[in-house]
Design an enzyme around this catalytic site. Structure first.
Site, short mmCIF file in Angstrom:
data_model
loop_
_atom_site.label_atom_id
_atom_site.label_comp_id
_atom_site.label_asym_id
_atom_site.label_seq_id
_atom_site.Cartn_x
_atom_site.Cartn_y
_atom_site.Cartn_z
N LYS A 225 0.82 -1.22 0.00
CA LYS A 225 0.00 0.00 0.00
C LYS A 225 0.85 1.27 0.00
O LYS A 225 2.06 1.24 0.23
CB LYS A 225 -0.95 -0.01 1.21
CG LYS A 225 -2.13 -0.96 0.98
CD LYS A 225 -3.19 -0.86 2.05
CE LYS A 225 -4.36 -1.79 1.71
NZ LYS A 225 -5.35 -1.87 2.80
N ARG A 259 -3.15 -9.93 5.62
CA ARG A 259 -3.61 -9.97 4.22
C ARG A 259 -2.49 -9.47 3.31
O ARG A 259 -2.10 -8.30 3.40
CB ARG A 259 -4.86 -9.10 4.08
CG ARG A 259 -5.49 -9.08 2.71
CD ARG A 259 -6.73 -8.18 2.72
NE ARG A 259 -7.34 -8.10 1.41
CZ ARG A 259 -6.95 -7.26 0.46
NH1 ARG A 259 -5.94 -6.44 0.65
NH2 ARG A 259 -7.56 -7.25 -0.71
#
Ligand code: YH5
Length: 281
Positions: A225, A259
């Site tokens: 991210k 995740r």
């Protein structure tokens, strides 16, 4: 807190030690051929690789929730994820998670064999609560997001970051219980990058443990991210080392489900962490 998640078809998932949720995107930006729909055979092949690499959960998503991404129609989302879930379920008894906010996608995915509903909108869309309430053993991940994907990264603000997110969790837990969804089915996720500045994201990572006071298992999703890329000035394909550091810190601070895109590398990191935690010498 129980460390055993109950799942459909009498199965369970042990989350005493942190487990890896491997990301399986079935969005057009993840198709190598530039076509509109992913061939279920290719999805199956990717799924088997993720499992071989050490994923205990596969998270299948057909809606891109990256900041600024376009909305996906119900028809397109169903056409992307349902054939993929069916193909995987035909070959494997693995734990399947569906990353969606749409009630009809949740229901079709559950009927096709999904075990977990992972919703970045925490069951706030129409009929979502009522739909998952009907399927007793399906686990649910409630993620915190401030705003909507299109605009969430313009000037996120919190009066008190931890109090605000915990308040949101409390409200959503209550909404679930009112709809007849048992507390034990829930997983919480503070939602890295979803309406958070770089500083917010690192405060959350540093004190991830604060969300444990609600007594539910925690999921952390920070793989590749912007909180990695913007901090280190790295393009998406250069974020592996940063993502691994983040995964380790999340695990140390109480995350039970991590995740990630890079399953094999994360499994090595968690393996080393586990050896120190439990001791192997
Ligand atoms: C999450 O955190 N995230 S989809 C932008 C990236 C890389 C990755 C710019 N679904 C989460 O993975 N579900 C997504 O680089 C999620 N928690 C849960 N529970 C966004 C994503 C991503 C976005």
């Amino acid at each position: 807190m129980t460390n055993i998640l109950k799942l459909p078809r009498g199965r369970t998932l042990n989350i005493e030690k942190p487990v890896i949720m491997g990301i399986l995107n079935v969005t057009p930006d993840s198709f190598s051929d530039g076509g509109q729909f992913l061939d279920p055979k290719i999805a199956l092949k990717r799924a088997m690789q993720l499992l071989e690499d050490g994923a205990q959960i596969l998270d299948i998503g057909g809606e891109s929730t990256r900041p600024g991404a376009p909305d996906v129609s119900l028809k397109d989302e169903l056409a992307r994820v349902i054939p993929a879930i069916k193909a995987i379920r035909e070959y494997s008894d693995c734990v399947i998670s569906i990353d969606t906010s749409k009630a009809q996608v949740m229901e079709q995915a559950i009927l096709a064999g999904a075990d977990i509903v992972n919703d970045v909108r925490a069951l706030q869309e129409i009929n979502a609560l009522e739909t998952v309430a009907q399927y007793e053993d399906v686990a649910i991940c409630l993620m915190h997001m401030q705003g909507q994907p299109r605009s969430m990264q313009c000037a996120p603000h919190y009066d008190n970051l931890f109090a605000d997110i915990n308040m949101f969790f409390s409200e959503r837990i209550k909404a679930c219980e009112t709809a007849g969804i048992k507390f034990e089915r829930l997983i919480l996720d503070p939602g890295f990058g979803f309406g958070k500045t770089l500083s917010h994201n690192y405060q959350i990572l540093a004190k991830f443990d604060d969300f444990n006071k609600l007594g539910l298992p925690l999921l952390a999703g920070l793989s590749r991210k912007s909180m990695i890329g913007n901090l280190l000035n790295r393009e998406t394909n250069e974020r592996l080392a940063g993502s691994l550091a983040g995964a380790l810190i999340a695990a140390q601070n109480g995350a039970k489900i991590i995740r990630v895109h890079d399953v094999k590398e994360t499994a090595d990191v968690l393996g080393v962490y586990q050896a120190c935690e439990k001791g192997i010498a």
